[in-house]
Design a protein around this motif. Sequence first.
Motif, PDB file in Angstrom:
ATOM      1  N   LEU A  20      34.892 -14.402  44.546  1.00 49.14           N
ATOM      2  CA  LEU A  20      35.452 -15.282  43.521  1.00 49.14           C
ATOM      3  C   LEU A  20      36.705 -16.003  44.016  1.00 49.14           C
ATOM      4  O   LEU A  20      37.536 -15.419  44.714  1.00 49.14           O
ATOM      5  N   HIS A  21      36.824 -17.258  43.635  1.00 47.41           N
ATOM      6  CA  HIS A  21      38.039 -18.055  43.836  1.00 47.41           C
ATOM      7  C   HIS A  21      38.437 -18.214  45.301  1.00 47.41           C
ATOM      8  O   HIS A  21      39.622 -18.386  45.606  1.00 47.41           O
ATOM      9  N   ARG A  22      37.456 -18.165  46.167  1.00 46.55           N
ATOM     10  CA  ARG A  22      37.706 -18.457  47.582  1.00 46.55           C
ATOM     11  C   ARG A  22      36.619 -19.396  48.110  1.00 46.55           C
ATOM     12  O   ARG A  22      36.284 -19.371  49.278  1.00 46.55           O
ATOM     13  N   PHE A 177      45.082 -18.818  52.910  1.00 46.96           N
ATOM     14  CA  PHE A 177      44.696 -18.034  51.741  1.00 46.96           C
ATOM     15  C   PHE A 177      45.938 -17.803  50.888  1.00 46.96           C
ATOM     16  O   PHE A 177      46.710 -16.888  51.150  1.00 46.96           O
ATOM     17  N   PRO A 178      46.144 -18.634  49.854  1.00 45.42           N
ATOM     18  CA  PRO A 178      47.325 -18.460  48.999  1.00 45.42           C
ATOM     19  C   PRO A 178      47.140 -17.255  48.070  1.00 45.42           C
ATOM     20  O   PRO A 178      46.013 -16.780  47.873  1.00 45.42           O
ATOM     21  N   PRO A 179      48.226 -16.750  47.483  1.00 43.20           N
ATOM     22  CA  PRO A 179      48.093 -15.649  46.516  1.00 43.20           C
ATOM     23  C   PRO A 179      47.198 -16.064  45.347  1.00 43.20           C
ATOM     24  O   PRO A 179      47.164 -17.237  44.954  1.00 43.20           O
ATOM     25  N   TYR A 180      46.467 -15.097  44.806  1.00 42.04           N
ATOM     26  CA  TYR A 180      45.634 -15.376  43.636  1.00 42.04           C
ATOM     27  C   TYR A 180      46.506 -15.651  42.414  1.00 42.04           C
ATOM     28  O   TYR A 180      47.580 -15.062  42.258  1.00 42.04           O
ATOM     29  N   LYS A 181      46.020 -16.504  41.543  1.00 38.73           N
ATOM     30  CA  LYS A 181      46.688 -16.756  40.266  1.00 38.73           C
ATOM     31  C   LYS A 181      46.308 -15.643  39.287  1.00 38.73           C
ATOM     32  O   LYS A 181      45.272 -14.988  39.456  1.00 38.73           O
ATOM     33  N   PRO A 182      47.137 -15.399  38.256  1.00 36.41           N
ATOM     34  CA  PRO A 182      46.842 -14.312  37.304  1.00 36.41           C
ATOM     35  C   PRO A 182      45.435 -14.368  36.712  1.00 36.41           C
ATOM     36  O   PRO A 182      44.759 -13.339  36.621  1.00 36.41           O
ATOM     37  N   ASN A 183      44.968 -15.554  36.328  1.00 38.80           N
ATOM     38  CA  ASN A 183      43.624 -15.654  35.746  1.00 38.80           C
ATOM     39  C   ASN A 183      42.536 -15.346  36.770  1.00 38.80           C
ATOM     40  O   ASN A 183      41.481 -14.796  36.433  1.00 38.80           O
ATOM     41  N   LEU A 185      42.935 -13.218  39.243  1.00 41.27           N
ATOM     42  CA  LEU A 185      42.979 -11.759  39.388  1.00 41.27           C
ATOM     43  C   LEU A 185      42.218 -11.071  38.255  1.00 41.27           C
ATOM     44  O   LEU A 185      41.547 -10.065  38.470  1.00 41.27           O
ATOM     45  N   LYS A 186      42.307 -11.625  37.071  1.00 39.62           N
ATOM     46  CA  LYS A 186      41.540 -11.070  35.939  1.00 39.62           C
ATOM     47  C   LYS A 186      40.046 -11.115  36.243  1.00 39.62           C
ATOM     48  O   LYS A 186      39.321 -10.145  35.999  1.00 39.62           O
ATOM     49  N   ASP A 187      39.583 -12.234  36.766  1.00 41.41           N
ATOM     50  CA  ASP A 187      38.161 -12.371  37.096  1.00 41.41           C
ATOM     51  C   ASP A 187      37.743 -11.352  38.156  1.00 41.41           C
ATOM     52  O   ASP A 187      36.670 -10.741  38.067  1.00 41.41           O
ATOM     53  N   ILE A 188      38.590 -11.174  39.161  1.00 42.50           N
ATOM     54  CA  ILE A 188      38.286 -10.229  40.244  1.00 42.50           C
ATOM     55  C   ILE A 188      38.228  -8.799  39.709  1.00 42.50           C
ATOM     56  O   ILE A 188      37.317  -8.029  40.052  1.00 42.50           O
ATOM     57  N   LEU A 189      39.171  -8.436  38.862  1.00 48.78           N
ATOM     58  CA  LEU A 189      39.199  -7.079  38.307  1.00 48.78           C
ATOM     59  C   LEU A 189      38.021  -6.845  37.364  1.00 48.78           C
ATOM     60  O   LEU A 189      37.434  -5.761  37.336  1.00 48.78           O
ATOM     61  N   CYS A 210      46.593  -4.944  34.432  1.00 51.08           N
ATOM     62  CA  CYS A 210      46.408  -4.684  35.864  1.00 51.08           C
ATOM     63  C   CYS A 210      46.574  -5.966  36.669  1.00 51.08           C
ATOM     64  O   CYS A 210      47.153  -5.958  37.766  1.00 51.08           O
ATOM     65  N   ALA A 211      46.087  -7.076  36.144  1.00 54.27           N
ATOM     66  CA  ALA A 211      46.214  -8.366  36.830  1.00 54.27           C
ATOM     67  C   ALA A 211      47.674  -8.789  36.916  1.00 54.27           C
ATOM     68  O   ALA A 211      48.120  -9.328  37.938  1.00 54.27           O
ATOM     69  N   GLY A 212      48.432  -8.540  35.855  1.00 52.70           N
ATOM     70  CA  GLY A 212      49.855  -8.860  35.857  1.00 52.70           C
ATOM     71  C   GLY A 212      50.609  -8.072  36.918  1.00 52.70           C
ATOM     72  O   GLY A 212      51.496  -8.593  37.603  1.00 52.70           O
ATOM     73  N   PHE A 213      50.236  -6.808  37.065  1.00 48.49           N
ATOM     74  CA  PHE A 213      50.833  -5.945  38.083  1.00 48.49           C
ATOM     75  C   PHE A 213      50.524  -6.488  39.473  1.00 48.49           C
ATOM     76  O   PHE A 213      51.397  -6.585  40.334  1.00 48.49           O
ATOM     77  N   ALA A 214      49.285  -6.857  39.707  1.00 50.20           N
ATOM     78  CA  ALA A 214      48.876  -7.394  41.007  1.00 50.20           C
ATOM     79  C   ALA A 214      49.567  -8.724  41.294  1.00 50.20           C
ATOM     80  O   ALA A 214      49.986  -8.987  42.426  1.00 50.20           O
ATOM     81  N   ALA A 215      49.696  -9.574  40.267  1.00 59.11           N
ATOM     82  CA  ALA A 215      50.325 -10.884  40.449  1.00 59.11           C
ATOM     83  C   ALA A 215      51.797 -10.741  40.830  1.00 59.11           C
ATOM     84  O   ALA A 215      52.335 -11.538  41.606  1.00 59.11           O
TER      85      ALA A 215
END
Length: 329
Positions: A20-22, A177-183, A185-189, A210-215
């Motif tokens: 996702l998102h890559r 490869f930039p950092p994932y955006k919060p949304n 990360l939600k999709d990935i989780l 969990c996505a907020g923590f990762a972001a």
Amino acid sequence: MRIVVDPEVFSQDFMPPAILHRETQMNSLKLLFSRGTANALLYGPPGTGKTTVAKYTAEELSKVKKLSKLYINCWHLSTKSAIFNYINVQFGILVPRRGVSREEQFESFIQQFPKNANALFILDEVDALKDGTLYDMLRLKEVYSFKASVVAITNVPNFLARLDARARSSFSSAVEFPPYKPNELKDILRERAIPGLMPGAWSEDVIAKCAGFAAKYGDARMGISLLYNSALVAEQEEEKIKVEHVEKAKKQTLIHLVEAEKQQLGENEKKVLNLIEGAGAISVSELYHKVKGLSERTVREILDLLEVKGFIVVENVENKRIARVKFKV
């Protein structure tokens, strides 16, 4: 109450059915390798999908043509001797039974690896490589007429600029490869939660937490590990995963991930990191005096590495360079 149905889904080696998102990065690599043998550099912060995309691309390429592919973690295998010994063992290349020098390992590979075979070498943590090994790998096609491609992976932002001109010119492409955006990360989780957890045992609030923590740390692995640890906490309390369980799991998640990364550090890196952790924050000039047996240049290189790995942050405070721990656990 059983919540985790497939722990492997949360492991770092898990290969999701879709990445996702890559899409941009994968399309760049597919286009590059569709033209033939090539060398690509993937760069970006930890936990941004570089290794997953490299392995996924290798699998996709192997579906359309016969491909000898090999993943190498250069943090564990950092010398020419170690790299080519590993390659020779994996491809069944014979070497003399007596003690073998690094050049003999390399020569055995050159002489016995079939030149008409399509090969793809994934060099993870490529910045750890020593003694000109990267240059040798990048030039396999040009110098030895091998159909060999290299995908090199690094967390170091200016890695390409650090290379000499010969190695730099051997890369066909550099993919960021930039950092994932919060949304994202939600999709990935969510993609991990669906096959890995019991249906109905998690909520969108848990995914968002969990996505907020990762972001916050810019690392998707943080969110994946936190979701898994939150599920384990909830299992012990025989409940569905709640936001409170995520909060309880945060500290243990940080400790586990930081300790796992520490195990890969060398003794000098650990020595410097321990001093910084003991102080919480320390000026670089003071660190020079406290680290025994290492030159200032070596300490600077170690600080650069620890910052790239995400252990510390080095910043200017009142005209002083201060090193402080990034993760407070």
